[in-house]
Design a protein around this motif. Sequence first.
Motif, PDB file in Angstrom:
ATOM      1  N   LYS A 320       0.817  -1.206   0.000  1.00 36.40           N
ATOM      2  CA  LYS A 320       0.000   0.000   0.000  1.00 36.40           C
ATOM      3  C   LYS A 320       0.853   1.259   0.000  1.00 36.40           C
ATOM      4  O   LYS A 320       0.459   2.286  -0.538  1.00 36.40           O
ATOM      5  CB  LYS A 320      -0.939  -0.008   1.212  1.00 36.40           C
ATOM      6  N   THR A 321       2.026   1.190   0.629  1.00 32.93           N
ATOM      7  CA  THR A 321       2.901   2.362   0.690  1.00 32.93           C
ATOM      8  C   THR A 321       4.025   2.200  -0.320  1.00 32.93           C
ATOM      9  O   THR A 321       4.529   1.089  -0.537  1.00 32.93           O
ATOM     10  CB  THR A 321       3.485   2.523   2.095  1.00 32.93           C
ATOM     11  N   PRO A 322       4.450   3.285  -0.948  1.00 33.38           N
ATOM     12  CA  PRO A 322       5.534   3.191  -1.935  1.00 33.38           C
ATOM     13  C   PRO A 322       6.829   2.701  -1.288  1.00 33.38           C
ATOM     14  O   PRO A 322       7.157   3.092  -0.166  1.00 33.38           O
ATOM     15  CB  PRO A 322       5.683   4.631  -2.445  1.00 33.38           C
ATOM     16  N   PRO A 323       7.569   1.837  -1.968  1.00 36.18           N
ATOM     17  CA  PRO A 323       8.836   1.346  -1.401  1.00 36.18           C
ATOM     18  C   PRO A 323       9.906   2.428  -1.427  1.00 36.18           C
ATOM     19  O   PRO A 323       9.839   3.373  -2.212  1.00 36.18           O
ATOM     20  CB  PRO A 323       9.201   0.183  -2.332  1.00 36.18           C
ATOM     21  N   THR A 324      10.861   2.290  -0.557  1.00 32.49           N
ATOM     22  CA  THR A 324      11.974   3.235  -0.478  1.00 32.49           C
ATOM     23  C   THR A 324      13.292   2.466  -0.470  1.00 32.49           C
ATOM     24  O   THR A 324      13.322   1.253  -0.298  1.00 32.49           O
ATOM     25  CB  THR A 324      11.865   4.097   0.786  1.00 32.49           C
ATOM     26  N   GLY A 325      14.367   3.207  -0.649  1.00 29.01           N
ATOM     27  CA  GLY A 325      15.691   2.593  -0.650  1.00 29.01           C
ATOM     28  C   GLY A 325      16.236   2.450  -2.053  1.00 29.01           C
ATOM     29  O   GLY A 325      15.636   2.880  -3.044  1.00 29.01           O
ATOM     30  N   SER A 326      17.392   1.840  -2.153  1.00 27.76           N
ATOM     31  CA  SER A 326      18.081   1.683  -3.426  1.00 27.76           C
ATOM     32  C   SER A 326      17.751   0.354  -4.077  1.00 27.76           C
ATOM     33  O   SER A 326      17.375  -0.614  -3.405  1.00 27.76           O
ATOM     34  CB  SER A 326      19.602   1.792  -3.229  1.00 27.76           C
ATOM     35  N   VAL A 327      17.902   0.314  -5.400  1.00 24.45           N
ATOM     36  CA  VAL A 327      17.707  -0.902  -6.192  1.00 24.45           C
ATOM     37  C   VAL A 327      19.004  -1.153  -6.964  1.00 24.45           C
ATOM     38  O   VAL A 327      19.444  -0.294  -7.727  1.00 24.45           O
ATOM     39  CB  VAL A 327      16.533  -0.779  -7.179  1.00 24.45           C
ATOM     40  N   ILE A 328      19.606  -2.297  -6.767  1.00 23.48           N
ATOM     41  CA  ILE A 328      20.842  -2.654  -7.464  1.00 23.48           C
ATOM     42  C   ILE A 328      20.601  -3.977  -8.182  1.00 23.48           C
ATOM     43  O   ILE A 328      20.343  -5.006  -7.539  1.00 23.48           O
ATOM     44  CB  ILE A 328      22.030  -2.773  -6.499  1.00 23.48           C
ATOM     45  N   LEU A 329      20.654  -3.942  -9.505  1.00 19.12           N
ATOM     46  CA  LEU A 329      20.489  -5.139 -10.327  1.00 19.12           C
ATOM     47  C   LEU A 329      21.789  -5.428 -11.059  1.00 19.12           C
ATOM     48  O   LEU A 329      22.502  -4.501 -11.468  1.00 19.12           O
ATOM     49  CB  LEU A 329      19.350  -4.939 -11.334  1.00 19.12           C
ATOM     50  N   SER A 330      22.079  -6.706 -11.244  1.00 21.26           N
ATOM     51  CA  SER A 330      23.344  -7.108 -11.862  1.00 21.26           C
ATOM     52  C   SER A 330      23.108  -8.215 -12.870  1.00 21.26           C
ATOM     53  O   SER A 330      22.294  -9.118 -12.645  1.00 21.26           O
ATOM     54  CB  SER A 330      24.338  -7.585 -10.803  1.00 21.26           C
ATOM     55  N   THR A 331      23.818  -8.119 -13.975  1.00 24.67           N
ATOM     56  CA  THR A 331      23.916  -9.220 -14.934  1.00 24.67           C
ATOM     57  C   THR A 331      25.392  -9.571 -15.071  1.00 24.67           C
ATOM     58  O   THR A 331      26.236  -9.067 -14.342  1.00 24.67           O
ATOM     59  CB  THR A 331      23.321  -8.823 -16.289  1.00 24.67           C
ATOM     60  N   ASP A 332      25.683 -10.437 -16.017  1.00 24.54           N
ATOM     61  CA  ASP A 332      27.073 -10.844 -16.186  1.00 24.54           C
ATOM     62  C   ASP A 332      27.944  -9.745 -16.778  1.00 24.54           C
ATOM     63  O   ASP A 332      29.166  -9.847 -16.764  1.00 24.54           O
ATOM     64  CB  ASP A 332      27.139 -12.091 -17.076  1.00 24.54           C
ATOM     65  N   SER A 333      27.340  -8.677 -17.290  1.00 20.94           N
ATOM     66  CA  SER A 333      28.132  -7.666 -17.987  1.00 20.94           C
ATOM     67  C   SER A 333      27.824  -6.238 -17.567  1.00 20.94           C
ATOM     68  O   SER A 333      28.448  -5.308 -18.074  1.00 20.94           O
ATOM     69  CB  SER A 333      27.908  -7.787 -19.499  1.00 20.94           C
ATOM     70  N   ALA A 334      26.859  -6.030 -16.656  1.00 17.43           N
ATOM     71  CA  ALA A 334      26.489  -4.658 -16.287  1.00 17.43           C
ATOM     72  C   ALA A 334      25.844  -4.645 -14.911  1.00 17.43           C
ATOM     73  O   ALA A 334      25.342  -5.669 -14.426  1.00 17.43           O
ATOM     74  CB  ALA A 334      25.535  -4.050 -17.319  1.00 17.43           C
ATOM     75  N   HIS A 335      25.881  -3.462 -14.291  1.00 16.45           N
ATOM     76  CA  HIS A 335      25.208  -3.213 -13.021  1.00 16.45           C
ATOM     77  C   HIS A 335      24.302  -1.997 -13.200  1.00 16.45           C
ATOM     78  O   HIS A 335      24.687  -1.011 -13.828  1.00 16.45           O
ATOM     79  CB  HIS A 335      26.225  -2.943 -11.906  1.00 16.45           C
ATOM     80  N   PHE A 336      23.125  -2.091 -12.611  1.00 17.43           N
ATOM     81  CA  PHE A 336      22.118  -1.028 -12.725  1.00 17.43           C
ATOM     82  C   PHE A 336      21.760  -0.569 -11.321  1.00 17.43           C
ATOM     83  O   PHE A 336      21.376  -1.369 -10.471  1.00 17.43           O
ATOM     84  CB  PHE A 336      20.890  -1.565 -13.466  1.00 17.43           C
ATOM     85  N   ASN A 337      21.889   0.730 -11.056  1.00 18.50           N
ATOM     86  CA  ASN A 337      21.655   1.273  -9.718  1.00 18.50           C
ATOM     87  C   ASN A 337      20.683   2.446  -9.809  1.00 18.50           C
ATOM     88  O   ASN A 337      20.940   3.416 -10.518  1.00 18.50           O
ATOM     89  CB  ASN A 337      22.980   1.732  -9.098  1.00 18.50           C
ATOM     90  N   THR A 338      19.561   2.339  -9.105  1.00 17.61           N
ATOM     91  CA  THR A 338      18.583   3.419  -9.020  1.00 17.61           C
ATOM     92  C   THR A 338      17.921   3.340  -7.647  1.00 17.61           C
ATOM     93  O   THR A 338      18.402   2.632  -6.754  1.00 17.61           O
ATOM     94  CB  THR A 338      17.554   3.328 -10.157  1.00 17.61           C
ATOM     95  N   SER A 339      16.835   4.056  -7.449  1.00 11.51           N
ATOM     96  CA  SER A 339      16.107   4.030  -6.179  1.00 11.51           C
ATOM     97  C   SER A 339      14.666   3.609  -6.424  1.00 11.51           C
ATOM     98  O   SER A 339      14.124   3.773  -7.525  1.00 11.51           O
ATOM     99  CB  SER A 339      16.145   5.409  -5.513  1.00 11.51           C
ATOM    100  N   TRP A 340      14.036   3.073  -5.387  1.00  8.71           N
ATOM    101  CA  TRP A 340      12.634   2.682  -5.511  1.00  8.71           C
ATOM    102  C   TRP A 340      11.742   3.893  -5.708  1.00  8.71           C
ATOM    103  O   TRP A 340      10.682   3.796  -6.340  1.00  8.71           O
ATOM    104  CB  TRP A 340      12.193   1.892  -4.276  1.00  8.71           C
ATOM    105  N   GLU A 341      12.150   5.052  -5.176  1.00 10.47           N
ATOM    106  CA  GLU A 341      11.371   6.259  -5.404  1.00 10.47           C
ATOM    107  C   GLU A 341      11.325   6.599  -6.894  1.00 10.47           C
ATOM    108  O   GLU A 341      10.286   6.992  -7.427  1.00 10.47           O
ATOM    109  CB  GLU A 341      11.969   7.432  -4.615  1.00 10.47           C
ATOM    110  N   THR A 342      12.482   6.444  -7.574  1.00 14.88           N
ATOM    111  CA  THR A 342      12.526   6.698  -9.019  1.00 14.88           C
ATOM    112  C   THR A 342      11.735   5.643  -9.775  1.00 14.88           C
ATOM    113  O   THR A 342      11.024   5.948 -10.743  1.00 14.88           O
ATOM    114  CB  THR A 342      13.981   6.714  -9.502  1.00 14.88           C
ATOM    115  N   ALA A 343      11.846   4.377  -9.356  1.00 15.44           N
ATOM    116  CA  ALA A 343      11.146   3.295 -10.051  1.00 15.44           C
ATOM    117  C   ALA A 343       9.636   3.405  -9.904  1.00 15.44           C
ATOM    118  O   ALA A 343       8.886   3.120 -10.842  1.00 15.44           O
ATOM    119  CB  ALA A 343      11.634   1.943  -9.527  1.00 15.44           C
TER     120      ALA A 343
END
Length: 776
Positions: A320-343
């Motif tokens: 019900k409430t928007p998530p907060t904090g960072s989001v870090i996703l990884s594959t074999d060749s790249a890393h993706f870093n954003t925040s739950w507020e942005t997502a």
Amino acid sequence: MELKWTLLVVLLLGLSLHTSGSSSCSIGYQESKSGCHDENECESNICGNNSKCINTVGSYYCNCNDGFRSTTTYNFTTIDGECIDINECIEKTVECSIGKVCVNSIGSHRCECPYGYRETRGDSECTDVNECELSVCGAHSTCTNTPGSFFCSCSSGFYKNEKNSSCEDIDECKNQSGLCGLHADCQNHPGSYICKCHHGYSNYGNDQSKCIEITCEQFEAETQNTPEKLKSLRSLLMKSCETLRDPDGDRNLGEVLLENLFTSVDQLLSEGNLADSDTLSQFLGTVENSMHLIGPQLKEPVTRMETHNTYAEVAVRQGKTPPTGSVILSTDSAHFNTSWETAAGESYPGFAFAALVSYKDLNTSSDYFSGIGRISQEDESSERYYTKKGKVTYQLNSRVVTAVISNPETKQLTDPVTLVFKHVEERAESKVMNYSCVYWNETHGAWSGRGCVRAWSNNTHTECSCSHLSSFAVLMALYPIKDTFALVLITRVGLVLSLVCLLLCILTFRFCRSIQGTRNSIHLHLSVCLFIADLVFLCGISSTHNRGACAFVAGLLHFFFLAAFCWMLLEGVQLYRMVVLVFQTTLKHLYLYAVGYGAPLVIVIISAIAYPRGYGTEQHCWLSLEGDFIWSFFAPVCIIIILNSFCFIITVWKLAEKFSSLNPDLSKLRMIRGFTVTAVAQLCVLGGMWVFGCFLFQEEGTKFMLYLFTILNSLQGALIFFMHCILSKTVREEYYKLIGRVCSQKEKKYSEFSTNQSSNSQHPLRSDQTRRESKI
């Protein structure tokens, strides 16, 4: 002691009775045929409870049992007393082990575990009893165990009825209006509720989320050139999308759709059907739209999937409430870093997700590499490197990735996202190669660098900061060395000549007494600033291999070139004061240093704090062209040129008025006029040089502008020496005197040497030699 008092009382009583003659046997004795015998008083329970009777000859006495205490006070009148229990727990005559408590009993005590605990390990320890294992709280409630106790709370979706302490269902649909939004019907369930979406809307299986409109047009086949595999994938996604639009339709699991997506992607990449930019745009757009469709349907917080040609990671949050904090996703060749507020974005529907998809073979297939290995036309104007054969060549040095978030507004993100790419080929940057962060521009069908900034790069990785989302990669630009041999030769020879001339100017202005004054001090500091700037330029302009040293060199050049212009401004102000204030005013040295060095220092400090990455570029140790940072130098220079021009115009106007007056002081006026002419010429040379440089950096420069800027920049020291020293009559006279003194010293040494040689010869010869020296 108690026994002695008892015996004494018995003897006294027996003696008194015996002497009175009232009985033949004393108290405590019984009369028999044979005489008086001892009476056993203990046979009649004479001592009472909780005591022990002890018979004695002619009497008895009472002792309290263990754990009891007598209340008798011995006053020689009674021997009877009451035995009362001793409370060992209060009197602390016993100690229990840690965790146990003392419990008193009649005549004794015991150590027990407190309520809510039980004995373990041979009754030596007390452990907590988990009352929640016995289901003591009832239905729709949650039992929480505490040390020695427990408490009950109603489950989510239920409330506690104070009358009967039972947990009853909360009707969320009745109590909270607008819970499901305008496009769904709220249906209450025990402990929960469900949002039943209207037709054409969906909450992607998240029953308690608001419903949003579903559009499926993006999955329609676009052109006849679309590969069959891509058409099949679009058809599958179209059916899934239409199912979501129907609230009663059968839905596929998100994991099943994700697997079907990457199976089709593998087939497309394996067959090499992405030979042109249009097909590639369709492919990347389809994957991006697919993740928007599949991501919200995934149930696990993090889902990873790897196939032969793809690698994906998806993170999902629901609530019900928007998530907060960072989001870090990884594959074999790249890393993706954003925040739950942005997502999640501003309009949070009850779920949010972020996904990163990496394509293993998209950047290696020769069938389509020639189609994507070029930069967008909108970015070609930013490249200044040309060869005799053509422009710069580009190639990808990372795998292509697609970054997707649930936020629909991703064209201009408030907080940029970060992507770290692993290089396919380990290669460090050099003068012939650099890295750029790019995204696939579907409109132009090519790679573009707009909205992506490279944060740092080494031989293995590159970090990019992007203000929008799409498909990204690292582009490697290969270009020849842009500086020709002629330009390098002109620059180095001209700078060496300038350094020599500026050194002569510094020595002249410092030690030539006949020209000392405020204007001479200004020329001295102007020459010092240009000398240091040219020396740093010659030695450190190409030190791009060390980021810290390059930034320091750029900072020094920024400071000393600005200081040179500030000293030129002071020269214009001094000439103005000399004319307007009738030659009677000089500037204090404190004011000179404050303007000449203080103002440039303040500008450099503010610029370094505002944008520290602006010092040092990938090609030269100078100010960066990104974000218009170069104007931290050009703006003060333009202001100084305008102010100096204004001062010179007023000075020339005042000079003309004084020349036309009745009694002009022609000598002083001609001197001021000469000063003004050289100052204007100096401003034209140095100011004009940077005007050309401004056009060269900001617009597409020509070879003429490039050579003109290089020549003026390299020969500025020689021009200053010529204008202020060679053209000055006073300085020339000082030079003649200096040359004369040097020559006379040599002549004197020569004369002394000749005289010493002639002293060993005949006298007539010595006289002839002396006459010759006199002639010389």
